[in-house]
Scaffold this active site. Structure first.
Site, PDB file in Angstrom:
ATOM      1  N   SER A   1       0.827  -1.211   0.000  1.00 42.17           N
ATOM      2  CA  SER A   1       0.000   0.000   0.000  1.00 42.17           C
ATOM      3  C   SER A   1       0.868   1.271   0.000  1.00 42.17           C
ATOM      4  O   SER A   1       1.644   1.466  -0.927  1.00 42.17           O
ATOM      5  CB  SER A   1      -0.939  -0.064   1.206  1.00 42.17           C
ATOM      6  OG  SER A   1      -1.920   0.894   1.120  1.00 42.17           O
TER       7      SER A   1
ATOM      8  N   HIS B   1      -7.500  -5.766   0.759  1.00 40.98           N
ATOM      9  CA  HIS B   1      -6.301  -4.954   0.957  1.00 40.98           C
ATOM     10  C   HIS B   1      -5.341  -5.506   2.008  1.00 40.98           C
ATOM     11  O   HIS B   1      -4.147  -5.202   1.978  1.00 40.98           O
ATOM     12  CB  HIS B   1      -6.716  -3.532   1.332  1.00 40.98           C
ATOM     13  CG  HIS B   1      -5.642  -2.525   1.143  1.00 40.98           C
ATOM     14  ND1 HIS B   1      -5.039  -2.302  -0.065  1.00 40.98           N
ATOM     15  CD2 HIS B   1      -5.033  -1.680   2.009  1.00 40.98           C
ATOM     16  CE1 HIS B   1      -4.121  -1.365   0.064  1.00 40.98           C
ATOM     17  NE2 HIS B   1      -4.082  -0.967   1.312  1.00 40.98           N
TER      18      HIS B   1
END
Ligand SMILES: *[C@@H]1O[C@H](CO)[C@@H](O)[C@H](O)[C@H]1NC(C)=O
Ligand SMILES: *[C@@H]1O[C@H](CO)[C@@H](O)[C@H](O)[C@H]1NC(C)=O
Ligand SMILES: *[C@@H]1O[C@H](CO)[C@@H](O)[C@H](O)[C@H]1NC(C)=O
Length: 394
Positions: free
Chosen positions: A157, A362
């Site tokens: 990320s 995620h």
């Protein structure tokens, strides 16, 4: 009085936490070190390290792990051995280092500014500074200590954003990174699938005024520790476990069912760690403008700072490092459309890889119970191996 008690509490919690990282490694019989790195602008960062394998074998390569926004180095050990990424790479001959961005759990320190008393100055940074100062200084420090001329990198990320920004802004750093794996590569966030993010970014200007009016420079306020304590008590009740697990996933996409519920106490211990509000607004700017560029201060200030009314773009053509792009079908921060944008602009893509699981979200890259098969093996065999000095072993 109240403030002081509060500060002492934060101090004690920080102390306990930073012990915990090394203690976890030691509990599993991995050697553990903690290094202190002072950046060129005075932030004091910690970098933890697993210097060699648990069985004593000397490492052949160096790897640096870059955590996501709101995370810290621990993110890569939460899954535990042998499949957690840090243990996995250590077992296969890597000298493993953990990056900790300014402001996050272990790096909430500056040589002259206090994160609590000089909030406006201390928290005056975005991921631009994390990339161009913290990451540059950390990479240089590691190469100096290890005597190597290059290292491997895995980012998750925001950990991917900062690698790209570093290489785009400091092209000479390309020589120091042998190959990189980007888990949930985050740049062209205008293509996010999250309606909350899109909406939030549209209100960026208003939000920025409100947060600065309220003197909110750090998110969550007070290092998240109080929040963490509260969540810990709440989520420890067995009736709350499923709800807490869903809450952990609220921002990260659907609950894929790939994360073992026994990880919950650790997740709450380490997520979230602090960020600056500017970091969040900078992402908001990318989402709203559809452009991956430096922080927008408004016309007048931009002119002064950048010598142009608009902020400069990050020049992705400067990125020469071979890169593996990993994404999943339920990750709002890494959608197929974003991957298409990367493929258009990144000059040296080694692999584009979609995790095979449905609802892959995620956090699954680093937390899924089967991360070894669907992530770790792939990044080692298909991205790194070709660039390792001795790629014949294992
Ligand atoms: C914050 O950083 C910007 C850009 O580097 C600088 O112009 C500004 O003066 C800084 N503000 C404070 C309060 O330090
Ligand atoms: C979940 O974790 C527990 C404790 O570590 C372990 O016994 C169990 O096998 C794990 N389940 C899966 C599906 O990996
Ligand atoms: C971006 O970088 C490439 C290659 O390094 C260079 O040729 C190009 O002129 C740069 N573009 C801009 C807009 O600076």
């Amino acid at each position: 009085m109240y403030i002081n008690t509060y500060l002492i509490l934060i101090f004690l919690c920080n102390y306990v936490y930073s012990e915990t990282f090394l203690q976890i490694l030691k509990k599993y019989n991995y050697p553990a070190e903690e290094h202190v790195i002072e950046t060129s602008d005075g932030y004091i960062l910690k970098a933890q390290r697993i210097p060699h394998g648990a069985d004593g074998t000397q490492p052949r390569e160096v790897v640096l792990l870059g955590h996501g926004m709101g995370g810290s180095g621990e993110n890569f050990i939460l899954l535990g051995p042998p499949d957690g990424l840090a243990y996995y790479l250590s077992d296969r001959g890597f000298d493993v280092w953990f990056f900790n961005a300014r402001g996050s759990l272990h790096s909430r320190k500056h040589k002259s500014l206090s994160p609590d008393r000089n909030r406006k100055q201390f928290w005056n940074f975005s991921w631009h500074e994390i990339a161009t100062i913290d990451l540059v200084d950390t990479v240089n420090y590691i190469l100096r200590v290890t005597g190597k001329d290059g290292l491997f990198y895995v980012g998750h990320s925001q950990g991917t954003t900062i690698l790209m920004v570093m290489l785009a802004e400091h092209p000479e750093m390309n020589q120091k990174v042998k190959a990189a794996t980007l888990l949930a590569p985050s740049a062209y966030l205008q293509h996010t699938s999250s309606p909350i993010l899109s909406l939030g970014s549209k209100l960026r200007r208003l939000g920025e005024s409100i947060t600065s009016m309220l003197n909110m420079y750090e998110l969550p306020m007070s290092n998240g520790l109080i929040l963490n304590r509260f969540l810990k008590t709440l989520c420890n009740r067995s009736s709350m476990k499923d709800i807490c697990m869903d809450a952990v996933y609220l921002l990260g996409g659907a609950n894929s069912g790939l994360v073992n519920k026994t990880l919950l106490p650790m997740l709450i211990e380490f997520i979230p760690s602090s960020i600056s509000t500017k970091q969040a607004w900078h992402y908001g700017q990318v989402i709203a403008s559809g452009e991956f560029k430096q922080y927008d201060y408004g016309k007048k200030m931009n002119q002064k700072k950048y010598n142009s009314p608009t902020p400069p773009m990050y020049n992705m053509s400067n990125i020469e490092v071979p890169i593996g792009l990993f994404y999943g079908d339920s990750d709002p921060f890494s959608t197929p459309k974003m991957i298409d944008e990367f493929v258009k602009v990144l000059p040296n893509i080694e692999l584009v890889y979609k995790a095979p699981e449905e609802n892959f979200n995620h956090l699954d890259y680093i937390l899924a119970y089967n991360a070894k098969e669907i992530i770790n093996d792939v990044l080692l065999d298909k991205v790194f191996k070709k660039y390792m000095d001795d790629n014949t072993v294992d």
